[in-house]
Design an enzyme around this catalytic site. Structure first.
Site, mmCIF file in Angstrom:
data_model
loop_
_atom_site.group_PDB
_atom_site.id
_atom_site.type_symbol
_atom_site.label_atom_id
_atom_site.label_comp_id
_atom_site.label_asym_id
_atom_site.label_seq_id
_atom_site.Cartn_x
_atom_site.Cartn_y
_atom_site.Cartn_z
ATOM 1 N N LYS A 18 145.445 -2.738 53.596
ATOM 2 C CA LYS A 18 144.733 -4.009 53.786
ATOM 3 C C LYS A 18 143.249 -3.783 53.524
ATOM 4 O O LYS A 18 142.744 -2.684 53.750
ATOM 5 C CB LYS A 18 144.901 -4.504 55.233
ATOM 6 C CG LYS A 18 146.305 -4.887 55.614
ATOM 7 C CD LYS A 18 146.585 -6.335 55.215
ATOM 8 C CE LYS A 18 148.012 -6.745 55.508
ATOM 9 N NZ LYS A 18 148.315 -6.716 56.938
ATOM 10 N N HIS A 65 137.547 -5.115 55.988
ATOM 11 C CA HIS A 65 136.700 -6.308 56.022
ATOM 12 C C HIS A 65 135.511 -6.145 56.971
ATOM 13 O O HIS A 65 135.354 -5.115 57.622
ATOM 14 C CB HIS A 65 137.530 -7.551 56.343
ATOM 15 C CG HIS A 65 138.252 -7.467 57.654
ATOM 16 N ND1 HIS A 65 137.602 -7.504 58.854
ATOM 17 C CD2 HIS A 65 139.572 -7.344 57.930
ATOM 18 C CE1 HIS A 65 138.485 -7.415 59.827
ATOM 19 N NE2 HIS A 65 139.689 -7.304 59.295
ATOM 20 N N HIS A 110 136.017 -4.912 60.545
ATOM 21 C CA HIS A 110 136.179 -3.460 60.699
ATOM 22 C C HIS A 110 134.833 -2.750 60.579
ATOM 23 O O HIS A 110 134.622 -1.704 61.174
ATOM 24 C CB HIS A 110 137.163 -2.909 59.657
ATOM 25 C CG HIS A 110 138.575 -3.335 59.909
ATOM 26 N ND1 HIS A 110 139.349 -3.935 58.960
ATOM 27 C CD2 HIS A 110 139.338 -3.268 61.027
ATOM 28 C CE1 HIS A 110 140.532 -4.219 59.487
ATOM 29 N NE2 HIS A 110 140.552 -3.827 60.730
HETATM 30 N N1 ARG Z 1 144.221 -1.881 63.454
HETATM 31 C C1 ARG Z 1 143.844 -2.902 64.387
HETATM 32 C C2 ARG Z 1 143.239 -4.091 63.662
HETATM 33 O O1 ARG Z 1 142.771 -3.968 62.564
HETATM 34 C C3 ARG Z 1 142.858 -2.425 65.399
HETATM 35 C C4 ARG Z 1 143.320 -1.282 66.241
HETATM 36 C C5 ARG Z 1 142.573 -1.213 67.511
HETATM 37 N N2 ARG Z 1 142.860 -0.047 68.294
HETATM 38 C C6 ARG Z 1 143.864 0.091 69.152
HETATM 39 N N3 ARG Z 1 143.968 1.222 69.805
HETATM 40 N N4 ARG Z 1 144.741 -0.851 69.352
HETATM 41 O O2 ARG Z 1 143.189 -5.174 64.237
#
Ligand code: ARG
Length: 577
Positions: free
Chosen positions: A126, A129, A132
């Site tokens: 993905k 963005h 992030h």
């Molecule tokens: N990958 C997830 C996202 O882009 C965020 C992960 C956050 N960290 C966690 N330990 N859940 O929304």
């Protein structure tokens, strides 16, 4: 020297009241006419059986309160106001900055303690963005802040590399994937086929069946599917690595969700052992009524695990591996409920470290008058934002001869534009409290006079250039210990020095509130105060050699302050412009 603590001990001597009680009562007056510190006498009035104003008047004349570093003690109604001798103050602060350099503000409060900072955590296949980028900037900065305070920091990237979407990607890739496009621009190609899958699945339900089967094969470790998944993951990571490199960000650990998926059995064992796993409509859940939260699903009715269970597994793993003092998750505020549930499950299970897990949330990212040729939907990807910021910065520097040395080569301008352009993006993320939504606008973020990275970097470069010029003129600048720093007593000089003196406290507060904004605020105020001093004083042309030397020391200290704070924010400065 800690003036506040020393004043407190003098008051303690004069009154016989416990030093620590005095210290907590002391204030910084709202106006500088009221001095540098104030002590309110209300609380003494009971034990001394006198009106606060009378106590204040008597205290202000007490000889215990005399010292060569106190210029004046004045009663002001129920308050005693203390004025610190400016020369003494300048000397104390600046000699500590000059002797410590980059270590100014460092401490060992975190010695022997490990803090996990989880940040960035993008999703494989993905686009990376601007949301992030928010966690990336905050987490990177917090990591540096904690390190400065002596903590051992483990930077974790909890990659989103697991889930049924990988079944879909495998199906889509086998049908429509283009190897060459994948090599060249992996995320773009993966996104293309993913979108295509979604368009086609409505017409062709067999695709969904196939994707489900592929995911099952992936989960059970089937070689072909695992190979493809690995390839998607590696190629995506390579693309993320480019972004991280541009922002000087690094990680100690890239254990993503997939890493924790085979640790779910131990989560289930643990929860069963504690007797808190219950059946609900075929799923296994933990009830969280006593936390006023909805139940947390651990295993779905079809036997698969979810995001939350993987987070529980990951918290357990982190504690086993690192015995962390704090485990921080820098993740957008919309996930607040998710983290409350995860931490509550651990708490209900009696895991002692549950209270040391912390969600550090942040707001949304918005844009004002900015156009991007967006790839998919209206997601703005970080790469586009950085590129655009750099090229706009290049234009500004190139077309404005006041902003740069006209002798500069093309390559030098490009290098400066890259640092300033990336710095401008980073600064926008940390210039206000993290819970607030942030708005990107070229006008604001690239304003060389505004509350921006360009302003800080420009101030730094300009100060460096004075110091270079001074050296060319044969004046000593480095470690100007021989300078009489107590000569710096003007309003403007004192204002800069006061702000520099507050930096260590801002670093501590940035850590305790997980707010890099504490750093951006203090350094932006410092730079502004420094420019006021710079514009109103003759630094090099003055005739008094002693004063010149002291002022050059202030320039040095300003550079140290900007270098330190921008480093803590993840922004790079340039030596000249
Ligand atoms: N990958 C997830 C996202 O882009 C965020 C992960 C956050 N960290 C966690 N330990 N859940 O929304």
């Amino acid at each position: 020297m800690d003036y506040k603590a020393n004043i407190a001990s003098k008051i303690s001597e004069a009154t016989g009241v416990e030093w620590s009680d005095i210290l907590t009562l002391m204030e910084v007056p709202p106006q500088k006419e009221m001095g540098d510190y104030a002590f309110p006498c209300y609380s003494l009035s009971k034990s001394l059986r006198k009106a606060p104003a009378i106590i204040a008047a008597e205290l202000s004349k007490d000889t215990h309160l005399e010292a060569n570093w106190i210029s004046e003690v004045k009663a002001n109604g129920p308050y005693v106001n203390f004025f610190i001798d400016r020369g003494h103050f300048s000397k104390t602060v600046l000699s500590s900055v000059l002797s410590q350099g980059q270590a100014y503000g460092a401490s060992d409060e975190g010695k022997g303690k490990t803090i996990i900072v989880e940040f960035s955590s993008p999703n494989i296949a993905k686009p990376f963005h601007v949301g992030h980028a928010f966690t990336t900037v905050l987490g990177h900065s917090l990591s540096r802040i904690y390190e400065t305070l002596g903590y051992h920091v483990v930077r974790m990237n909890h990659l989103g590399d697991y889930g049924t979407q990988f079944g879909k990607l495998i199906t889509a890739f086998r049908l429509w994937g283009d190897e060459k496009a994948l090599e060249e621009s992996p995320i773009k190609e993966l996104l293309r086929i993913y979108v295509k899958f979604h368009d086609q699945e409505k017409l062709n339900p067999e695709l969904v069946q196939d994707a489900r089967e592929n995911f099952r094969r992936l989960e059970s470790g089937n070689i072909e599917e695992v190979e493809l998944w690995k390839k998607f993951r590696d190629l995506s990571l390579k693309e993320f690595a480019d972004l991280y490199k541009r922002m000087n960000v690094s990680f100690d650990n890239y254990n993503g969700e997939s890493f924790y998926s085979n640790r779910i059995p131990s989560v289930i064992d643990m929860l069963e052992e504690k007797n808190i796993l219950v059946e609900s409509q075929g799923a296994k859940v933990v009830m969280l009524d006593e936390y006023q939260l909805p139940p947390c699903i651990i295993v779905k009715s079809d036997g698969t695990t979810i995001y939350a269970s993987r987070d529980i597994a990951s918290a357990m793993y982190r504690f086993e591996t690192y015995q962390f003092y704090k485990n921080i998750y820098v993740v957008g505020s919309p996930q607040a409920l998710h983290f409350k549930q995860v931490f509550s499950v651990l708490d209900k299970a009696g895991e002692p470290y549950a209270k040391d897990c912390l969600h550090v949330g942040f707001g949304l990212v918005k844009f004002k008058n900015m156009k991007f040729s967006t790839r998919e939907g209206n997601i703005v990807v970080l790469e586009d934002l950085l590129n655009e910021s750099i090229s706009k910065t290049y234009e500004i520097i190139k077309s404005n001869s006041e902003l740069r040395n006209t002798q500069m080569s093309e390559a030098q301008i490009s290098d400066i534009a890259a640092k300033v352009g990336i710095g401008a993006v980073i600064y926008t993320y940390v210039k206000s409290g993290r819970e607030r939504d942030i708005i990107f606008s070229w006008e604001d973020m690239l304003d060389f006079e505004g509350d921006t990275a360009p302003y800080l970097i420009y101030t730094y470069a300009r100060t460096r250039s004075i110091l270079r010029k001074a050296q060319e003129m044969g004046y000593s600048t480095l470690q100007t210990n021989d300078a009489d720093l107590s000569l710096l007593t003007s309003e403007e000089e004192t204002a800069v020095i006061k702000l520099i003196a507050d930096i260590p406290d801002s670093i501590s507060r940035a850590a305790s509130e997980n707010e890099p904004f504490m750093i951006s605020r203090i350094i932006s105020q410092t730079a502004r105060a420094f420019n006021r001093f710079y514009n109103n004083s003759n630094i090099l042309s003055g005739t008094d050699a002693k004063l010149r030397s002291a002022r050059l020391s202030l320039c040095e200290a300003n550079c140290t302050a900007i270098r330190l704070c921008t480093y803590l924010l993840g922004i790079e400065v340039v030596e000249q412009m």
